[in-house]
Scaffold this motif. Structure first.
Motif, mmCIF file in Angstrom:
data_model
loop_
_atom_site.group_PDB
_atom_site.id
_atom_site.type_symbol
_atom_site.label_atom_id
_atom_site.label_comp_id
_atom_site.label_asym_id
_atom_site.label_seq_id
_atom_site.Cartn_x
_atom_site.Cartn_y
_atom_site.Cartn_z
ATOM 1 N N HIS A 8 177.429 -43.750 -5.346
ATOM 2 C CA HIS A 8 178.202 -42.938 -4.410
ATOM 3 C C HIS A 8 178.658 -41.650 -5.103
ATOM 4 O O HIS A 8 178.528 -40.562 -4.553
ATOM 5 C CB HIS A 8 179.395 -43.731 -3.893
ATOM 6 C CG HIS A 8 180.380 -42.901 -3.135
ATOM 7 N ND1 HIS A 8 180.101 -42.385 -1.896
ATOM 8 C CD2 HIS A 8 181.613 -42.478 -3.461
ATOM 9 C CE1 HIS A 8 181.143 -41.697 -1.483
ATOM 10 N NE2 HIS A 8 182.067 -41.743 -2.412
ATOM 11 N N GLN A 12 170.592 -46.572 -0.736
ATOM 12 C CA GLN A 12 170.978 -45.261 -0.219
ATOM 13 C C GLN A 12 172.377 -45.318 0.373
ATOM 14 O O GLN A 12 172.739 -46.300 1.017
ATOM 15 C CB GLN A 12 170.004 -44.789 0.863
ATOM 16 C CG GLN A 12 168.616 -44.523 0.364
ATOM 17 C CD GLN A 12 168.592 -43.415 -0.681
ATOM 18 O OE1 GLN A 12 169.144 -42.351 -0.485
ATOM 19 N NE2 GLN A 12 167.962 -43.692 -1.812
ATOM 20 N N PRO A 13 173.157 -44.255 0.181
ATOM 21 C CA PRO A 13 174.464 -44.193 0.847
ATOM 22 C C PRO A 13 174.276 -43.788 2.311
ATOM 23 O O PRO A 13 173.382 -43.006 2.637
ATOM 24 C CB PRO A 13 175.200 -43.105 0.066
ATOM 25 C CG PRO A 13 174.130 -42.251 -0.516
ATOM 26 C CD PRO A 13 172.941 -43.142 -0.732
ATOM 27 N N GLN A 66 176.682 -48.365 1.179
ATOM 28 C CA GLN A 66 175.428 -48.167 0.463
ATOM 29 C C GLN A 66 174.606 -49.441 0.568
ATOM 30 O O GLN A 66 175.117 -50.539 0.345
ATOM 31 C CB GLN A 66 175.678 -47.837 -1.004
ATOM 32 C CG GLN A 66 174.379 -47.630 -1.765
ATOM 33 C CD GLN A 66 174.616 -47.169 -3.180
ATOM 34 O OE1 GLN A 66 175.563 -46.473 -3.443
ATOM 35 N NE2 GLN A 66 173.752 -47.582 -4.084
#
Length: 174
Positions: A7, A114-115, A139
Motif C-alpha cells: 500500500h 493489487q490495491p 489489497q
C-alpha cells in the motif's frame, strides 16, 4: 484494515508520478491526497473472503433506502503531461444480493497483489442521494499455489512416499 508495504509502495509511486513533472515540485499534489487514498471506515461495512481474484463487500441495508447500487473502482493513470489522473469507473464484475438486513457484493475479475479502492453508490428511484454510501480500500493477496502451507507438506510426503515405492520396486526388480 492493516496497512501493508505494498500500500505504501503504491502511494509512493503515485506521489513520484506527481513529482516527476520535471521540476520536482509538489504543487500539483492534491491537498486531500491522504484522505483520497485512505477512506474513512463506515460502521457495519466490511471486506471479507478476500482472495487473489475475488472479494466480498458487506454493508447494512439501513445505510440507504435504495435497493439498487452501482459499484465503482478507482483507476489511476498518467496523462500526456505526466499528471496523475484519478477517476472512478463502473466495476462490471460485481453481483449484489440482499441477505436479510445486509447487502453483499461479490467482486470477480480482480488482479492478485493489487490495491483497490471500491465505492458503492445508491441507484434507482429509491436513492435519496447519488453520493457514495462508502468507499473501501483493500489489497488482494498473492495467487495461492498448490505447493504452499499444509498442501506443500502433504505434497512433499506424497513425493517422498512415491520415491520410496519406486526405489523398493527397483530393488525387487534387480
Amino acid at each position: 484494515m492493516q496497512k501493508t508495504l505494498r500500500h505504501y509502495a503504491a502511494i509512493a509511486l503515485l506521489l513520484a508520478a506527481y513529482v516527476a513533472r520535471g521540476q520536482g515540485d509538489d504543487s500539483a499534489l492534491p491537498k486531500n491526497l491522504h484522505a483520497e487514498l485512505n477512506p474513512p471506515a463506515v460502521s457495519g461495512v466490511s471486506v471479507h473472503n478476500l482472495k487473489a481474484t475475488t472479494a466480498e463487500i458487506e454493508w447494512p441495508a439501513g445505510l440507504s433506502p435504495a435497493d439498487e447500487f452501482r459499484i465503482e473502482v478507482r483507476r489511476f493513470s498518467l496523462d500526456a503531461a505526466r499528471e496523475l489522473q484519478m477517476q472512478w469507473e463502473e466495476f462490471r464484475g460485481a453481483t449484489i444480493a440482499r441477505r436479510g438486513e445486509t447487502y453483499h457484493a461479490r467482486l470477480k475479475g480482480l488482479v492478485a497483489r493489487q490495491p483497490y479502492w471500491i465505492r458503492v453508490l445508491p441507484q434507482g428511484s429509491a436513492a435519496a442521494s447519488t453520493e457514495p454510501l462508502f468507499t473501501v480500500r483493500f489489497q488482494t493477496p498473492a495467487t495461492t499455489s498448490v505447493f504452499t502451507g499444509r498442501r506443500a507438506t502433504i505434497a512433499g510426503l506424497l513425493l517422498t512416499l512415491a520415491a520410496l515405492v519406486w526405489l523398493r520396486w527397483r530393488q525387487s526388480a534387480a
